[in-house]
Design an enzyme around this catalytic site. Structure first.
Site, PDB file in Angstrom:
ATOM      1  N   ARG A 183      -7.642  -0.297   1.034  1.00  0.00           N
ATOM      2  CA  ARG A 183      -8.203  -1.504   0.412  1.00  0.00           C
ATOM      3  C   ARG A 183      -8.672  -1.224  -1.007  1.00  0.00           C
ATOM      4  O   ARG A 183      -8.694  -2.123  -1.846  1.00  0.00           O
ATOM      5  CB  ARG A 183      -9.349  -2.039   1.303  1.00  0.00           C
ATOM      6  CG  ARG A 183     -10.474  -1.061   1.472  1.00  0.00           C
ATOM      7  CD  ARG A 183     -11.378  -1.418   2.654  1.00  0.00           C
ATOM      8  NE  ARG A 183     -10.811  -0.997   3.943  1.00  0.00           N
ATOM      9  CZ  ARG A 183     -11.379  -1.224   5.123  1.00  0.00           C
ATOM     10  NH1 ARG A 183     -12.524  -1.888   5.186  1.00  0.00           N
ATOM     11  NH2 ARG A 183     -10.815  -0.813   6.236  1.00  0.00           N
ATOM     12  N   LYS A 227       0.841  -1.205   0.000  1.00  0.00           N
ATOM     13  CA  LYS A 227       0.000   0.000   0.000  1.00  0.00           C
ATOM     14  C   LYS A 227       0.874   1.253   0.000  1.00  0.00           C
ATOM     15  O   LYS A 227       1.646   1.479   0.929  1.00  0.00           O
ATOM     16  CB  LYS A 227      -0.920   0.005   1.230  1.00  0.00           C
ATOM     17  CG  LYS A 227      -1.669   1.325   1.453  1.00  0.00           C
ATOM     18  CD  LYS A 227      -2.577   1.278   2.689  1.00  0.00           C
ATOM     19  CE  LYS A 227      -3.198   2.653   2.981  1.00  0.00           C
ATOM     20  NZ  LYS A 227      -4.038   2.664   4.192  1.00  0.00           N
ATOM     21  N   GLU A 279      -9.394   3.844   2.264  1.00  0.00           N
ATOM     22  CA  GLU A 279      -8.899   3.962   0.887  1.00  0.00           C
ATOM     23  C   GLU A 279      -7.855   2.914   0.534  1.00  0.00           C
ATOM     24  O   GLU A 279      -7.682   2.595  -0.641  1.00  0.00           O
ATOM     25  CB  GLU A 279      -8.339   5.373   0.664  1.00  0.00           C
ATOM     26  CG  GLU A 279      -6.877   5.589   1.093  1.00  0.00           C
ATOM     27  CD  GLU A 279      -6.631   5.384   2.581  1.00  0.00           C
ATOM     28  OE1 GLU A 279      -7.597   5.480   3.366  1.00  0.00           O
ATOM     29  OE2 GLU A 279      -5.475   5.126   2.968  1.00  0.00           O
ATOM     30  N   ASP A 305      -2.427  10.193   3.772  1.00  0.00           N
ATOM     31  CA  ASP A 305      -3.822   9.813   3.950  1.00  0.00           C
ATOM     32  C   ASP A 305      -4.519  10.833   4.850  1.00  0.00           C
ATOM     33  O   ASP A 305      -4.484  10.722   6.076  1.00  0.00           O
ATOM     34  CB  ASP A 305      -3.909   8.409   4.552  1.00  0.00           C
ATOM     35  CG  ASP A 305      -5.360   7.959   4.752  1.00  0.00           C
ATOM     36  OD1 ASP A 305      -6.268   8.628   4.213  1.00  0.00           O
ATOM     37  OD2 ASP A 305      -5.564   6.935   5.438  1.00  0.00           O
ATOM     38  N   LYS A 329      -9.891  12.995   8.339  1.00  0.00           N
ATOM     39  CA  LYS A 329      -9.414  12.581   9.650  1.00  0.00           C
ATOM     40  C   LYS A 329      -9.353  13.775  10.584  1.00  0.00           C
ATOM     41  O   LYS A 329      -9.200  14.909  10.129  1.00  0.00           O
ATOM     42  CB  LYS A 329      -7.995  12.004   9.524  1.00  0.00           C
ATOM     43  CG  LYS A 329      -7.918  10.619   8.921  1.00  0.00           C
ATOM     44  CD  LYS A 329      -6.485  10.122   8.874  1.00  0.00           C
ATOM     45  CE  LYS A 329      -6.373   8.758   8.231  1.00  0.00           C
ATOM     46  NZ  LYS A 329      -7.041   7.674   8.950  1.00  0.00           N
ATOM     47  N   ASP A 388     -12.066   7.240   3.944  1.00  0.00           N
ATOM     48  CA  ASP A 388     -10.840   6.983   4.699  1.00  0.00           C
ATOM     49  C   ASP A 388     -10.464   5.495   4.679  1.00  0.00           C
ATOM     50  O   ASP A 388      -9.386   5.125   5.126  1.00  0.00           O
ATOM     51  CB  ASP A 388     -11.015   7.480   6.141  1.00  0.00           C
ATOM     52  CG  ASP A 388      -9.696   7.653   6.862  1.00  0.00           C
ATOM     53  OD1 ASP A 388      -8.640   7.585   6.182  1.00  0.00           O
ATOM     54  OD2 ASP A 388      -9.722   7.849   8.091  1.00  0.00           O
TER      55      ASP A 388
HETATM   56  N1  BES Z   1      -4.137   4.450   6.959  1.00  0.00           N
HETATM   57  C1  BES Z   1      -5.283   4.239   7.758  1.00  0.00           C
HETATM   58  C2  BES Z   1      -5.065   3.217   8.857  1.00  0.00           C
HETATM   59  C3  BES Z   1      -4.205   3.651  10.005  1.00  0.00           C
HETATM   60  C4  BES Z   1      -4.719   4.462  10.997  1.00  0.00           C
HETATM   61  C5  BES Z   1      -2.930   3.179  10.131  1.00  0.00           C
HETATM   62  C6  BES Z   1      -3.947   4.815  12.076  1.00  0.00           C
HETATM   63  C7  BES Z   1      -2.153   3.520  11.213  1.00  0.00           C
HETATM   64  C8  BES Z   1      -2.661   4.335  12.192  1.00  0.00           C
HETATM   65  C9  BES Z   1      -6.443   3.740   6.885  1.00  0.00           C
HETATM   66  O1  BES Z   1      -6.481   4.220   5.603  1.00  0.00           O
HETATM   67  C10 BES Z   1      -7.687   4.160   7.566  1.00  0.00           C
HETATM   68  O2  BES Z   1      -7.912   5.329   7.645  1.00  0.00           O
HETATM   69  N2  BES Z   1      -8.477   3.208   8.030  1.00  0.00           N
HETATM   70  C11 BES Z   1      -9.672   3.497   8.711  1.00  0.00           C
HETATM   71  C12 BES Z   1     -10.705   2.506   8.236  1.00  0.00           C
HETATM   72  C13 BES Z   1     -12.096   2.824   8.694  1.00  0.00           C
HETATM   73  C14 BES Z   1     -12.596   4.094   8.002  1.00  0.00           C
HETATM   74  C15 BES Z   1     -12.982   1.655   8.382  1.00  0.00           C
HETATM   75  C16 BES Z   1      -9.420   3.349  10.203  1.00  0.00           C
HETATM   76  O3  BES Z   1      -8.669   2.454  10.596  1.00  0.00           O
HETATM   77  O4  BES Z   1      -9.931   4.157  10.958  1.00  0.00           O
HETATM   78 ZN    ZN Z   2      -4.685   4.778   4.788  1.00  0.00          ZN
HETATM   79 MN    MN Z   3      -7.529   6.066   5.494  1.00  0.00          MN
END
Ligand code: BES
Ligand code: ZN
Ligand code: MN
Length: 498
Positions: free
Chosen positions: A352, A266, A350, A271, A278, A348
């Protein structure tokens, strides 16, 4: 500057080096090298143990300066903790602490006898490799975006020798290659997103392939991806002026017709969350959201340097996730490269969405014998496993076991989460074949389940490295994980093919 490593068979009391490193356990137990220094110096170590100045506590260290009876100017006595419970993890830790202590001394070179210490279940090649990698990890400094400083006049640690015979040579060679891969990963991941954007990642991959015999690199831009139908990846990319790329590195180290192993990472260079923005606090850490990309690229670098006798592809989908008038939005329905449609319920989620298209393309293009993706995919993974273990998800028990074993071997550890069908219905959508989020519970697993929809028929595993790719805090650096795990897994594949 990378550390130089060597093997050394000299005696600690007569060797020519700026600093000799020996270990002592708690309760005054000397290792054999410490005992040799102690008797050559007429008891210099034991006297300090009796006085309480040397405790043997894990990670503690004491410098003996110019002790009479030995040729070296300095002896660094390192604490190993209790002998009874000494294990691989402690060995790794004391080697990191040793390098930190050496870094505070005005020495350019040192020789460590810690690699002679018995570690249950590990051989001398493992000890030398682990000590060298620990040293290189501790010696790494991020300098790329500071004003250049004047070179200090103090000597800086540049070379470490390790006590060991020729049986450890293979371990040292592996360490040099893995250290190079880890450094590649850390440097790329640490760079800020205004430098390290999708085009920059593509340039780094092209530069690495340049002039190398068995390595080639292709890069797809958004126009080419549009023609091919990367509808999911391109939707994520739309909000950013930094256009996406799909990077594919190919290494032909095996026989012509052998199916390759595939690593997919990835590469979200920043992000922000997109329209599902966020919160501000901690958002800067999302520059590390290309940690999976950096990790698979670093593993590729190490595999090439090792000259592994296998075929390997490394695929990196890379985008920036930003809010914009042209951004994709919650409730959009995307058509992925596989043809499956996806309802976006949160922009968010994204990672996947770029991985599903990359996995489809990798499977179609390379027909790999196994495919591993690495991604900083979910905050839920950090909640579940913290900062110590990466998560492994796979429907293939043997593949999961291989990855867990590679993590144990390198102390780059992982823990398995289930991908049972029971979780799949959390991804149901009323408007598309699949939704891009799975609700409140089991967030790391439902992200894995989402990817599983796009890898049917593939021997595939997913690594969620959200907790392990970087260290938290203002000054937290990229760790270089999961490079050691991935490279060990590839090394094991070469051995099992023999
Ligand atoms: N890149 C983030 C995941 C992440 C968050 C990695 C904090 C390390 C620390 C990912 O893209 C994300 O934002 N995931 C969301 C998914 C949710 C919207 C289902 C998450 O984990 O909050
Ligand atoms: Zn991410
Ligand atoms: Mn994200």
């Amino acid at each position: 500057m990378t550390l130089q490593f060597s093997l050394d068979a000299a005696a600690p009391e007569t060797v020519d080096t700026a600093c000799v490193v020996v270990g002592v356990y708690e309760q005054g137990m000397l290792t054999s090298a410490a005992a040799r220094v102690d008797s050559a110096t007429g008891g210099a170590i034991k006297r300090q143990i009796e006085s309480g100045d040397i405790t043997g506590k894990t990670g503690s260290s004491t410098l003996l300066y110019a002790p009479a009876g030995v040729t070296t100017k300095r002896v660094l006595v390192v604490g190993l903790g209790a002998q009874k419970s000494f294990d691989a993890a402690r060995f790794h830790k004391v080697n990191i602490e040793t390098t930190r202590a050496l870094g505070r001394l005005p020495v350019a070179d040192a020789i460590s006898w810690l690699t002679e210490i018995e570690v249950p279940g590990r051989d001398s090649a493992w000890r030398v490799r682990t000590a060298a990698l620990a040293a290189d990890h501790a010696a790494y400094r991020y300098t790329a975006t500071f004003k250049p400083r004047d070179k200090s006049t103090q000597p800086e640690l540049a070379t470490i020798g390790f006590a060991g015979g020729i049986d450890a040579q293979g371990g040292l060679d592996q360490a040099r290659a893995i250290a190079e891969g880890v450094r590649f990963t850390r440097e790329l991941a640490n760079l800020p997103p205004n430098i390290c954007n999708p085009a920059y990642i593509a340039e780094q991959a092209l530069a690495f392939a340049e002039g190398k015999d068995k390595v080639s690199c292709t890069v797809l831009d958004h126009v080419e991806m549009e023609k091919l139908g990367f509808g999911s990846l391109l939707a994520v990319a739309r909000g950013s002026v930094n256009k996406p790329r799909l990077v594919a590195l190919n290494y032909q180290g095996g026989a012509e017709g052998d199916k390759p192993y595939a690593l997919v990472g990835k590469g979200v260079t920043f992000d922000s969350g997109g329209i599902s923005l966020k919160p501000g606090a901690g958002m800067e850490e999302m520059k590390f959201d290309m940690g999976g990309a950096a990790g698979v690229l670093g593993a590729f670098v190490a595999a090439v340097k090792l000259g592994l006798k296998l075929n390997l592809v490394c695929v990196v989908p890379t985008v920036e996730n930003m809010p914009d008038g042209d951004s994709y939005r919650p409730s959009d329905v995307l058509t992925s490269l596989s043809g499956l449609t996806i309802e976006v319920l949160n922009t968010d989620a994204e990672g996947r969405l770029i991985l599903c298209d990359a996995l489809t393309w990798t499977a179609q293009t390379f027909k790999p014998q196994a495919m591993i993706d690495a991604a900083t995919l979910t905050g839920a993974c950090v909640v579940a496993l913290g900062k110590h273990a990466s998560a492994v998800m796979s429907k293939h028990d043997d593949l999961a076991a291989e990855l867990l074993a590679a993590g144990e071997e390198t102390l780059d550890r992982a823990w398995r989460l289930p991908l049972w069908d029971d979780y799949q219905s959390q991804l149901d959508s009323g408007f598309a074949d699949v939704a891009n989020i799975g609700g409140k519970t089991a967030g790391a697993i439902t992200a894995g389940c989402f990817l599983s929809r796009f890898t049917e028929g593939q021997r595939w595993a997913h690594l969620d490295i959200a907790g392990t790719a970087w260290e938290e805090g203002r000054k937290g650096l990229a760790t270089g994980r999961p490079v050691p795990l991935l490279v060990q897994w590839l090394l094991d594949r070469c051995e099992s093919e023999k």
